[in-house]
Scaffold this active site. Structure first.
Site, short mmCIF file in Angstrom:
data_model
loop_
_atom_site.label_atom_id
_atom_site.label_comp_id
_atom_site.label_asym_id
_atom_site.label_seq_id
_atom_site.Cartn_x
_atom_site.Cartn_y
_atom_site.Cartn_z
N LYS A 108 20.62 -2.38 17.94
CA LYS A 108 21.92 -2.12 17.30
C LYS A 108 22.66 -0.98 18.01
O LYS A 108 23.89 -0.91 17.97
CB LYS A 108 21.72 -1.79 15.82
N TYR A 136 17.85 4.23 8.07
CA TYR A 136 18.20 3.68 6.75
C TYR A 136 17.96 4.71 5.65
O TYR A 136 18.43 5.84 5.77
CB TYR A 136 17.41 2.37 6.48
N VAL A 162 11.98 -2.82 13.23
CA VAL A 162 10.81 -3.33 12.52
C VAL A 162 9.71 -3.87 13.45
O VAL A 162 8.63 -4.23 12.99
CB VAL A 162 11.13 -4.41 11.45
#
Ligand code: GLN
Length: 324
Positions: free
Chosen positions: A86, A260, A278
Site C-alpha cells: 500500500k 491499523y 499480513v
C-alpha cells in the site's frame, strides 16, 4: 575558535559513527532471543495460500544510505508483501495527483482493524486513511485511472525503487486472495455506492490482490524503502521519486496509520514510521539513515507480525536511536 572547530569535528564524528554503526551484533542478539517466540502468534489463514507458509521463519535485513547491508536468518527468502504494498501504490499515485488524492481518502488513524467497514457509512464512503483496506482500494482505483496497465506499472515501480528486476507477483497467492475477497468486495461496492470508486469493483479487487501478492524478501523491501529514507530520492539512480514534502507526508502516515489499530502502540514501542502486512513482514526506517525489514509469519491479534513488532522495539532500544 579552536574550541568551536573541535566541537564541530566531534559532532561530525558522532554523526559518522551513528551512520556507520555496525548493526550486525545488534540484530544477531535480537534474532537469538526472539526465536523462542515462535508459536506465540498465528499465521493469517483468511487467505488460504498464506496459511501454507511455514510459520517458523524469521529474518531481518538492514540497508543503510551509506550502502551497508546487514542480514540475519531468513532475510533473503521471499514472502508476500501484502499491505506493505500500500506504500508503493500510494507513492505512485501521490507522484501524479499530489494533494488531489486527499479528496478521495483521509489521513487520520482509524483505530479499527485493517478490514473494518464500520466508519465508512457515517463518513460517506471516504476511508479514514490509505493504509486500511478501504483506503488502499481507493488508491488502487486512482492508480487504474493513471495507468493503462496498472499491474505492470506497479511491478515496474517496485523493481525500480528496489533496484531488483527479479520481482514478481505470486500468482498462487493473488488467486487465493481473489477467491476469498468477499470483505474487500463489500468495501469496494459500498464505496462505489458513494461514488468514491470509479472502476469496476471486480477489476479493482483484481489489481489490489496482485499488488498484495508481490513477492519480496527482507533485503528487497529494505532497499525499496531507501527512497523514503533519502527524503524522496532513490539512492540507486538518484531519481526524485517523491518531493521531500511528499516523502515527509508518507512517513507521517506510516507513523500514525501504518499498523491499523496498533499504530499508536508501534509508535510508542519502536518510535519509527513503518508498515506491516499480513504476510508477516514489517518495514520501518530512520530518515537519513537506514531501512529495516523483519519477517516472521506468525501474527498478533491486530494482524501484525508478533516477532516483527517485538524485534523493532528491541532494535531502536538497543541502538538508542529512533525518530524521537
Ligand atoms: N491483502 C490483505 C487484505 O486485503 C492485506 C491486509 C494486510 O496485509 N493487513 O486483507
Amino acid at each position: 575558535m579552536v574550541k568551536n572547530t573541535l566541537k564541530i569535528i566531534f559532532h561530525l564524528y558522532l554523526c559518522l559513527k551513528e551512520k556507520l554503526m555496525n548493526y550486525e551484533d545488534v540484530i544477531k542478539n535480537i534474532y537469538g532471543e526472539l526465536k523462542s517466540y515462535w508459536g506465540k502468534g498465528k499465521v493469517a489463514d483468511y487467505i488460504p495460500a498464506l496459511a501454507e507458509v511455514n510459520p517458523r521463519q524469521y529474518g531481518i535485513a538492514i540497508e543503510t544510505l551509506e550502502g551497508q547491508s546487514f542480514q540475519v536468518g531468513d532475510a533473503e527468502i521471499r514472502f508476500s508483501a501484502q499491505s506493505i504494498s500500500k506504500v508503493f501504490t500510494l507513492a505512485m499515485v501521490t507522484r501524479h495527483l499530489g494533494d488531489e488524492i486527499w479528496k478521495y481518502v483521509g489521513r487520520e488513524p482509524s483505530g479499527n482493524p485493517f478490514n473494518s467497514l464500520v466508519q465508512l457509512e457515517y463518513e460517506h464512503g471516504i476511508p479514514r486513511n490509505p493504509f486500511i483496506n478501504a483506503g488502499a482500494l481507493v488508491v488502487t482505483d486512482r492508480l487504474m485511472s493513471l495507468y493503462d496497465r496498472p499491474k505492470d506499472a506497479i511491478l515496474d515501480f517496485v523493481r525500480k525503487i528496489s533496484g531488483n528486476d527479479d520481482i514478481y507477483y505470486d500468482k498462487h497467492i493473488a488467486r487465493s486472495e481473489r477467491e476469498h475477497a468477499d470483505r474487500n468486495m463489500a468495501l469496494g461496492y459500498f464505496m462505489k455506492s458513494f461514488g468514491n470508486i470509479e472502476h469496476d469493483v471486480e477489476a479493482v479487487i483484481d489489481v489490489y490482490c496482485h499488488q498484495c501478492a508481490i513477492s519480496m524478501s527482507c533485503v528487497d523491501l529494505s532497499r525499496a524503502f531507501l527512497f523514503l529514507v533519502n527524503h524522496g530520492k532513490n539512492p540507486f539512480h538518484q531519481e526524485q521519486v517523491l518531493t521531500t514534502s511528499q516523502s515527509k507526508r508518507l512517513g507521517a502516515l506510516m507513523l500514525t496509520c501504518g499498523f491499523y489499530d496498533e499504530s499508536g502502540d508501534f509508535a510508542f514501542r519502536a518510535g519509527l514510521p513503518g508498515k506491516s502486512g499480513v504476510g508477516g513482514g514489517v518495514v520501518a526506517y530512520i530518515p537519513g539513515n537506514l531501512a529495516i525489514t523483519v519477517w516472521s509469519p506468525e501474527l498478533n491479534c491486530h494482524g501484525n507480525s508478533l516477532i516483527g513488532m517485538e524485534t523493532l522495539e528491541r532494535f531502536t532500544t538497543d541502538i538508542g536511536n529512533s525518530i524521537f
